[in-house]
Design an enzyme around this catalytic site. Structure first.
Site, PDB file in Angstrom:
ATOM      1  CE  LYS A 176      -4.748  -0.874   2.042  1.00 61.51           C
ATOM      2  NZ  LYS A 176      -4.617  -2.213   2.554  1.00 61.51           N
ATOM      3  CB  SER A 230      -0.912   0.005   1.237  1.00 60.12           C
ATOM      4  OG  SER A 230      -1.826  -1.052   1.165  1.00 60.12           O
ATOM      5  CE  LYS A 245       2.067   2.417   4.547  1.00 62.74           C
ATOM      6  NZ  LYS A 245       1.414   1.528   3.532  1.00 62.74           N
TER       7      LYS A 245
END
Length: 297
Positions: A175, A100, A243
């Site tokens: 995502k 990701s 993140k």
């Protein structure tokens, strides 16, 4: 059977990568793995895969290279440079990055790989460690239709919902949206848990009935026991969700989309990390609500 299947190199054998690579072995694929920790390479070998001493060694003969590492800097570190994937994989190989990362990193990777004759898909996943183990991940893919079609049988061994979302970077954009929804959902569940407990309600019973109605969700199904038992062993670490919240807030700013609730939850994730809880599962957002509600955590 295995001789007719593409040979796979797998780079990154962490919480997600280990069970995913093992599911490919179970499906009959020849999988050669490389990761920084030898014990994790040994685990793949014990499951019937092969180990490699370097990235170059892993990818040299592979038809498909799959990467599953924490973030954009790691993807760039394994892809580029003399010891990286692009310099050592053969022309015509298919690189499927399941990490990701930022959509732009995926776009840049596809462009740089094209010069080497390597096809690329970005294919991040949702479903956490349990979804990886059970091979029921949701996989959102960006790239060319023909490459997606070639990869589909392999992805079918890893997940249940596999969708081509658009050109390079699209998988990462979807995502990012996924991580926004999950974080806000966990935060809402955490607030409900503290509210219910402080009200003296039977928490397990309350969560069961809530999960049967409109408030029900995959998040609640997967994380209910974490909340009840205060078990925050990492399936997906706060550090990584931090993140990802950075990715989605940055990407949303770039396209002019407001994230009023997402922005608040991003700050709550960041504060949880600052308090030393970055290594815990993202269901540990409950700890943040407890602290704000006056509990000693």
């Amino acid at each position: 059977m295995s001789s007719t299947l593409p040979k796979v190199a797998w780079i990154g054998l962490g919480i997600m990568g280990s069970p995913m690579s093992e599911n490919l072995v179970k499906a009959g694929y020849q999988v050669t793995g490389y990761t920084l920790e030898q014990a994790k390479v040994d685990r793949l070998v014990a499951a019937g895969g092969k180990g490699a001493a370097s990235i170059a060694d892993a990818v040299r003969d592979a038809d498909v290279v799959i990467t599953m590492v924490p973030a954009s800097p790691q993807v760039e570190a394994i892809a580029y440079g003399p010891d990286g994937i692009l310099e050592n994989a053969r022309r015509g190989a298919l690189l499927i990055d399941m990490s990701s990362i930022t959509p732009q990193t995926s776009v840049d990777l596809a462009k740089n790989a094209e010069d080497k004759g390597i096809r690329v898909l970005d294919a991040p996943v949702s479903g956490g460690e349990a979804g990886a183990i059970e091979a029921v991940l949701s996989i959102m893919v960006g790239g060319e239709q023909a490459d997606f079609d070639a990869a589909k049988p392999l992805l079918d061994a890893l997940g249940r919902t596999i969708v081509l979302c658009g050109p390079h970077g699209s998988g990462q954009t979807v995502k990012a949206a996924n991580q926004l929804i999950v974080a806000v959902n966990i935060q809402a569940c955490a607030e409900a848990v503290v509210f219910l407990e402080k009200s003296g309600v039977d928490l397990a019973a309350a969560l069961d009935v809530l999960n049967g109605g409109l408030a029900g969700s995959t998040v609640l199904t997967r994380k209910k026991d974490n909340f009840i038992k205060r078990d925050f062993a990492p399936g997906f670490r706060i550090d990584l969700h931090h993140k990802d919240m950075g990715i989605v807030t940055d990407a949303a700013r770039n396209v002019g989309a407001a994230l009023p609730v997402g922005g608040v939850v991003a700050q709550l994730v960041a504060s949880l990390r600052a308090q030393g809880d970055g290594g815990l599962d993202h269901s540990a957002l409950l700890r943040s609500v407890e602290r704000l509600s006056g509990s000693q955590v």
